[in-house]
Design a protein around this motif. Structure first.
Motif, PDB file in Angstrom:
ATOM      1  N   CYS A 155      10.573  -8.697  -8.680  1.00  8.67           N
ATOM      2  CA  CYS A 155       9.702  -9.538  -7.870  1.00  8.67           C
ATOM      3  C   CYS A 155       9.811  -9.082  -6.422  1.00  8.67           C
ATOM      4  CB  CYS A 155      10.137 -10.997  -8.014  1.00  8.67           C
ATOM      5  SG  CYS A 155       9.271 -12.175  -6.970  1.00  8.67           S
ATOM      6  N   ALA A 156       8.696  -9.103  -5.688  1.00  4.61           N
ATOM      7  CA  ALA A 156       8.705  -8.647  -4.305  1.00  4.61           C
ATOM      8  C   ALA A 156       7.747  -9.456  -3.446  1.00  4.61           C
ATOM      9  CB  ALA A 156       8.326  -7.166  -4.236  1.00  4.61           C
ATOM     10  N   ARG A 157       8.064  -9.547  -2.160  1.00  2.28           N
ATOM     11  CA  ARG A 157       7.228 -10.232  -1.190  1.00  2.28           C
ATOM     12  C   ARG A 157       6.703  -9.249  -0.165  1.00  2.28           C
ATOM     13  NH1 ARG A 157       9.402 -14.089   3.530  1.00  2.28           N
ATOM     14  NH2 ARG A 157       9.452 -12.004   4.473  1.00  2.28           N
ATOM     15  N   ASP A 158       5.455  -9.396   0.213  1.00  6.71           N
ATOM     16  CA  ASP A 158       4.836  -8.593   1.247  1.00  6.71           C
ATOM     17  C   ASP A 158       5.676  -8.648   2.517  1.00  6.71           C
ATOM     18  OD1 ASP A 158       3.013  -7.156   2.827  1.00  6.71           O
ATOM     19  OD2 ASP A 158       1.288  -8.361   2.218  1.00  6.71           O
ATOM     20  N   SER A 159       5.665  -7.556   3.285  1.00  9.10           N
ATOM     21  CA  SER A 159       6.466  -7.484   4.497  1.00  9.10           C
ATOM     22  C   SER A 159       5.884  -8.272   5.664  1.00  9.10           C
ATOM     23  CB  SER A 159       6.654  -6.025   4.923  1.00  9.10           C
ATOM     24  OG  SER A 159       5.408  -5.416   5.183  1.00  9.10           O
ATOM     25  N   ARG A 160       4.615  -8.646   5.573  1.00  7.92           N
ATOM     26  CA  ARG A 160       4.004  -9.441   6.632  1.00  7.92           C
ATOM     27  C   ARG A 160       3.100 -10.512   6.039  1.00  7.92           C
ATOM     28  NH1 ARG A 160      -1.285  -8.146   7.989  1.00  7.92           N
ATOM     29  NH2 ARG A 160      -2.097  -6.147   7.202  1.00  7.92           N
ATOM     30  N   PRO A 161       2.946 -11.632   6.735  1.00  7.09           N
ATOM     31  CA  PRO A 161       2.111 -12.712   6.212  1.00  7.09           C
ATOM     32  C   PRO A 161       0.641 -12.496   6.507  1.00  7.09           C
ATOM     33  CG  PRO A 161       3.064 -13.391   8.291  1.00  7.09           C
ATOM     34  CD  PRO A 161       3.631 -12.016   7.983  1.00  7.09           C
ATOM     35  N   ARG A 164      -1.865 -11.051   5.118  1.00 11.81           N
ATOM     36  CA  ARG A 164      -2.536  -9.771   4.972  1.00 11.81           C
ATOM     37  C   ARG A 164      -3.953  -9.991   4.458  1.00 11.81           C
ATOM     38  NH1 ARG A 164      -0.348  -4.591   4.704  1.00 11.81           N
ATOM     39  NH2 ARG A 164       1.748  -5.457   4.348  1.00 11.81           N
ATOM     40  N   GLY A 165      -4.907  -9.312   5.085  1.00 11.91           N
ATOM     41  CA  GLY A 165      -6.306  -9.535   4.761  1.00 11.91           C
ATOM     42  C   GLY A 165      -6.759  -8.890   3.473  1.00 11.91           C
ATOM     43  N   VAL A 166      -6.087  -7.819   3.053  1.00 16.80           N
ATOM     44  CA  VAL A 166      -6.427  -7.099   1.836  1.00 16.80           C
ATOM     45  C   VAL A 166      -5.243  -7.176   0.880  1.00 16.80           C
ATOM     46  CG1 VAL A 166      -7.097  -4.887   0.834  1.00 16.80           C
ATOM     47  CG2 VAL A 166      -7.950  -5.551   3.095  1.00 16.80           C
ATOM     48  N   LEU A 167      -5.511  -7.522  -0.359  1.00 18.88           N
ATOM     49  CA  LEU A 167      -4.452  -7.621  -1.362  1.00 18.88           C
ATOM     50  C   LEU A 167      -3.852  -6.240  -1.608  1.00 18.88           C
ATOM     51  CD1 LEU A 167      -2.997  -9.512  -3.333  1.00 18.88           C
ATOM     52  CD2 LEU A 167      -4.746  -8.927  -5.029  1.00 18.88           C
ATOM     53  N   THR A 168      -2.563  -6.091  -1.295  1.00 25.19           N
ATOM     54  CA  THR A 168      -1.916  -4.797  -1.396  1.00 25.19           C
ATOM     55  C   THR A 168      -1.244  -4.600  -2.752  1.00 25.19           C
ATOM     56  OG1 THR A 168      -0.324  -3.289  -0.370  1.00 25.19           O
ATOM     57  CG2 THR A 168       0.243  -5.630  -0.381  1.00 25.19           C
ATOM     58  N   THR A 169      -1.205  -3.338  -3.187  1.00 26.22           N
ATOM     59  CA  THR A 169      -0.515  -2.957  -4.414  1.00 26.22           C
ATOM     60  C   THR A 169       0.521  -1.867  -4.154  1.00 26.22           C
ATOM     61  OG1 THR A 169      -2.153  -1.262  -4.985  1.00 26.22           O
ATOM     62  CG2 THR A 169      -2.567  -3.501  -5.764  1.00 26.22           C
TER      63      THR A 169
END
Length: 127
Positions: free
Chosen positions: A96-102, A104-109
């Protein structure tokens, strides 16, 4: 300091199902994209699924689309991965992982966009 703890892994026969859970600490869970990744022995860590901070938009790797479902419960700071029709090639440690910044405008993969990781849970699928 965010902390992610995965659970729900185990041994299952091909065609079976498992449901993974990821419990997150902190008070900003709902502001971040969350993702699931996996890594098999001798292979690079690969993207499995992600879910956005906004309106629960989801994205899946082609290898799992139609079989896996990612979801989240922001009130409980938890993200899930329902895995159906499992195959031996799904065998891996799932993270499980969390994005490095809140926000985010585009869903990252992309792996490099996720800065916080759990310790992983083993999923083994027998043939």
């Amino acid at each position: 300091q965010v902390q992610l703890v995965e659970s729900g892994g185990g041994l299952v026969q091909a065609g079976g199902s498992l449901r993974l859970s990821c419990a997150a600490s902190g008070r900003t869970f709902s502001s971040y994209t969350m993702g699931w990744f996996r890594q098999a022995p001798g292979k690079e860590r690969e993207f499995v699924a992600s879910i956005s901070w906004s309106r629960a938009t989801t994205y899946y790797a082609a290898s799992v689309k139609g079989r896996f479902t990612i979801s989240r419960d922001n009130a409980k700071n938890t993200v899930f991965l329902q895995m159906n029709s499992l195959k031996p090639e799904d065998t891996a440690v799932y993270y499980c992982a969390r994005d490095s910044r809140p926000f985010r405008g585009v869903l990252t993969t992309e792996t490099r966009d996720f800065g916080s990781w759990g310790q992983g849970t083993q999923v083994t699928v027998s043939s």
